[in-house]
Design an enzyme around this catalytic site. Structure first.
Site, PDB file in Angstrom:
ATOM      1  N   HIS A   1       5.188  -6.188  -6.953  1.00 18.97           N
ATOM      2  CA  HIS A   1       6.630  -6.026  -6.739  1.00 18.97           C
ATOM      3  C   HIS A   1       7.128  -4.711  -7.352  1.00 18.97           C
ATOM      4  CE1 HIS A   1      10.896  -7.433  -6.487  1.00 18.97           C
ATOM      5  NE2 HIS A   1      11.016  -6.627  -7.534  1.00 18.97           N
ATOM      6  N   GLU A   2       6.833  -4.505  -8.610  1.00 23.33           N
ATOM      7  CA  GLU A   2       7.332  -3.293  -9.271  1.00 23.33           C
ATOM      8  C   GLU A   2       6.729  -2.036  -8.655  1.00 23.33           C
ATOM      9  OE1 GLU A   2       9.866  -3.297 -11.102  1.00 23.33           O
ATOM     10  OE2 GLU A   2       9.950  -5.473 -11.281  1.00 23.33           O
TER      11      GLU A   2
END
Length: 700
Positions: free
Chosen positions: A487-488
């Site tokens: 995600h990041e």
């Protein structure tokens, strides 16, 4: 890379400061080997002075407004302030010190005043308005990105109070200064409170079920603070990862209670007084600008447009999510022997959930962790997916300094052919481990933003909070940490693959209810069989994760969505409840904070004790200490786009360079240079539909 366009303005900054000139390191990476705590404040103050002088020259220019002498000049201004402030605001949450926190409290009102001085400058507004009038009359032809820049600049003036009376502008300035001071105070109290809430275990028997490496990490954390035993440090959210493994119910309850009590236990780290004043002042600020409340002010500048749209979205999802969570609770109750679903304690949910997963899917986190080693997940998972989709490759640069010894620097190369070095694209900094000086959660930041106007290429940072194992031991992850890593990195890709002219439109400079979209899309590759089987190898033997486990993981994705959707929606609805208040509706006593929270959750239909909000009000940093006030709904709003995009990938062949290039060119590269929903429509061929999200979340 440095810019050749920087304006030299006399300031009092010592020429020997590491911020006095653009960094000579590759891609303009700040030279953290030379930067000390005492360098930040003088550089930021000098940067403010230089920026104001540059803006004054633009505003006072006697020549008629042009794109070059107004819009581009504003985009070029403030470079000293930008490089010092970006480095500072990256380090503050990542590796804070009391000194850096003191600097923040001193500078917060000055930053607010600095922005107000620019955004309330009638001369600048007049120049921008003259350009808009000339374009409307057909006397000026603007490139699409410039037209969008001008539109947003005029909106910024309006939302900053340019049309208010002088007296109301003064009031607005006072509000802005106080609000930023309070946000800084909330963050400071939250970090100290999280450290204070960490649970010290002195009897190893109470840690039964916790893996050996997790215990070793807890032991090291205790030793780092001079304590004897095992320290279970707090993650930012309510539900702590260790609860899935701890066999001792009393220990689970200690951890859950400590987590949920943060910020409401009295003492100097109690956040209730701060959040009440913030809610009241934000409501006052919004009404001064003509909005009903703060949530309306935020929604108006987002893709949602109105709080009605936000409320309808959340209201549509909440009943189905809670019903789903109650069905899951009934399954857990059978395992626990509880006579009723509501008898499942929040502290026991993860532990019982693991038992159900093991029984139903023959899986549990403890069995998976040896196959989820950080280096493999990073290189054979995250980086490999970026290579297959976008042609990127990554070379670690131990010669380049990070702001902390744990920070790793990677140079990113673009469109690499076999045997060819490729073109340098930028830098990616990875800061994965938790520490006492780092706030909880995970996030992306930028140290240098891509801009063709300034000739700069991106330098981006990812922060996570993985427990660091003892030296020489592998870092083994739980599955949530794997998806968080993907995600990041989706945010990082948004910054790295930006290809815009103006720095203010670079990368993640999009509405907050759109910014989570590319990062959520990137999570899909953690589940892609080709990627998953590449990184899911036993850290000691190299054996692949059993094929049936992989198949079971894929089949079990909908299980647990009731819990995850409900805890998220409860937090999002709580955010809206606080920020849809008028000033006189905000509670006045700290004793009213938790009752207000309980009433808001009940009114929204998400008051399910077994599934508390992902963040309670008193440690909800996103909305009271960060940039997501009245905007925490953004994650689910963006997930509508995300789920629809996952479907687009599936319809077009999945993990291919062709699909990756389309996603890059039509969406990631455009940043905030046009309406982001137009970027989505260009990719998808239509507006987003909600059905894929409902199916993913098990809400159909």
């Amino acid at each position: 890379m440095t810019s050749t366009h920087e304006t030299t303005v006399p300031t009092e900054l010592d020429p020997a400061s590491p911020f006095a000139a653009p960094s000579a390191l590759p891609y303009g990476l700040p030279d953290f080997s030379a930067i000390r705590e005492e360098h930040y404040e003088p550089a930021i103050l000098a940067g403010m002075a230089a920026h104001r002088a540059e803006v004054e020259a633009i505003a006072a220019n006697p020549e008629p407004a042009t794109v070059e002498n107004t819009l581009e000049a504003l985009e070029r201004s403030g470079q000293l302030l930008g490089r010092a402030a970006r480095a500072y605001f990256n380090q503050l949450p990542s590796d804070s010190t009391p000194g850096l926190e003191d600097v923040q409290e001193r500078l917060a009102p000055l930053f607010a005043a600095h922005q107000d001085a620019i955004n309330m400058d009638a001369r600048l507004h007049a120049r921008a308005k003259a350009l808009a009038d000339a374009a409307a009359a057909g006397d000026l032809v603007l490139e699409p990105d410039t037209a969008y820049l001008l539109e947003k600049q005029l909106t910024r003036f309006k939302r900053s109070g340019i049309a208010l009376s002088a007296g109301d502008q003064d009031t607005l300035r006072e509000l802005n200064a106080r609000i930023t001071t309070l946000e800084a105070s909330f963050g400071r109290k939250l970090l100290a409170g999280a450290n204070e809430a960490s649970v010290l275990v002195t009897d190893e028997a109470e840690l039964a079920g916790l893996s050996a490496d997790a215990k070793a990490g807890a032991r090291a954390a205790a030793e780092a603070r001079g304590q004897d035993g095992w320290l279970l440090e707090m993650q930012l959210f309510t539900h702590q990862n260790v609860l899935a493994s701890l066999e001792d119910a009393a220990t689970r309850e200690r951890v859950q209670s400590a987590s949920m009590a943060r910020g409401a236990a009295g003492g100097e780290n109690d956040t209730r007084e701060v959040l009440l004043e913030l809610a009241r002042l934000r409501a006052h600020h919004a009404q001064l600008l003509g909005y009903e409340h703060h949530a309306a002010y935020i929604a108006a500048d987002a893709t949602a447009g109105t709080t009605t749209a936000v409320n309808e979205m959340l209201g549509r999802l909440a009943p189905a999510a809670v019903a789903n969570a109650r069905r899951e609770a009934a399954e857990l109750a059978k395992v626990s022997g509880s006579p009723a679903a509501d008898g499942v304690a929040a502290a026991d949910w993860s532990y019982l959930n693991e038992a159900v997963r093991k029984e139903r899917f023959d899986l549990d986190d403890a069995a998976l962790r040896p196959y989820l080693e950080l280096e493999r997940v990073l290189h054979d998972g995250v980086f490999q997916a970026a290579g297959l989709l976008f042609g990127l490759s990554f070379v670690e640069r131990p010669d380049l300094p990070g702001y902390h010894p744990d920070v790793r620097v990677f140079e990113v190369f673009d469109a690499v052919e076999p045997g060819e070095p490729g073109t340098g694209l930028g830098l990616f900094l990875a800061d994965f481990y938790t520490r006492e000086s780092k706030r909880g959660g995970a996030w992306m930041d930028s140290l240098v933003v891509q801009s063709d106007l300034l000739g700069e290429r991106p330098v981006v940072v990812n922060n996570l909070n993985i427990v660091k194992p003892p030296a020489g031991e592998p870092t083994l992850l739980v599955w949530d940490e794997v998806t968080t890593l993907f995600h990041e990195f989706g945010h990082a890709l948004h910054g790295l693959l930006s290809d815009v002219r103006y720095p203010s439109q670079s990368g993640t400079s999009v509405p907050r209810d759109f910014v989570e979209y590319p990062s959520q899309v990137n999570e899909m590759w953690s589940w892609e069989p080709k990627i998953l089987t590449s990184f899911a190898l036993h850290h000691a033997t190299g054996e692949p994760m059993p094929a049936q486990w992989v198949e079971t993981m894929l089949a079990s994705r909908v299980w647990g969505e009731g819990f995850s959707t409900t805890e998220y929606l409860a937090a999002a609805l709580l955010d809206q409840a606080w920020h849809q208040l008028t000033p006189d509706q905000v509670p006045t006593s700290v004793d009213d904070v938790l009752p207000f929270e309980a009433a808001a959750l009940a009114a929204a239909g998400v008051d399910f004790a077994s599934v508390p909000p992902r963040y309670r009000s008193t440690y909800f940093n996103h909305i009271f200490g960060g940039g997501y006030s009245a905007g925490y709904y953004s994650y689910i709003w963006s997930e509508v786009l995300d789920a629809d995009t996952v479907q687009w990938y599936a319809e077009n062949g999945g993990l291919t360079r062709e699909n990756g290039e389309a996603f890059r060119r039509k969406l990631l590269a455009r940043g905030g240079s046009q309406d982001p929903l137009a970027s989505f429509a260009d990719l998808r061929g239509r507006a987003a539909e909600i059905t894929p999200l409902l199916e993913r979340r098990g809400l159909v």
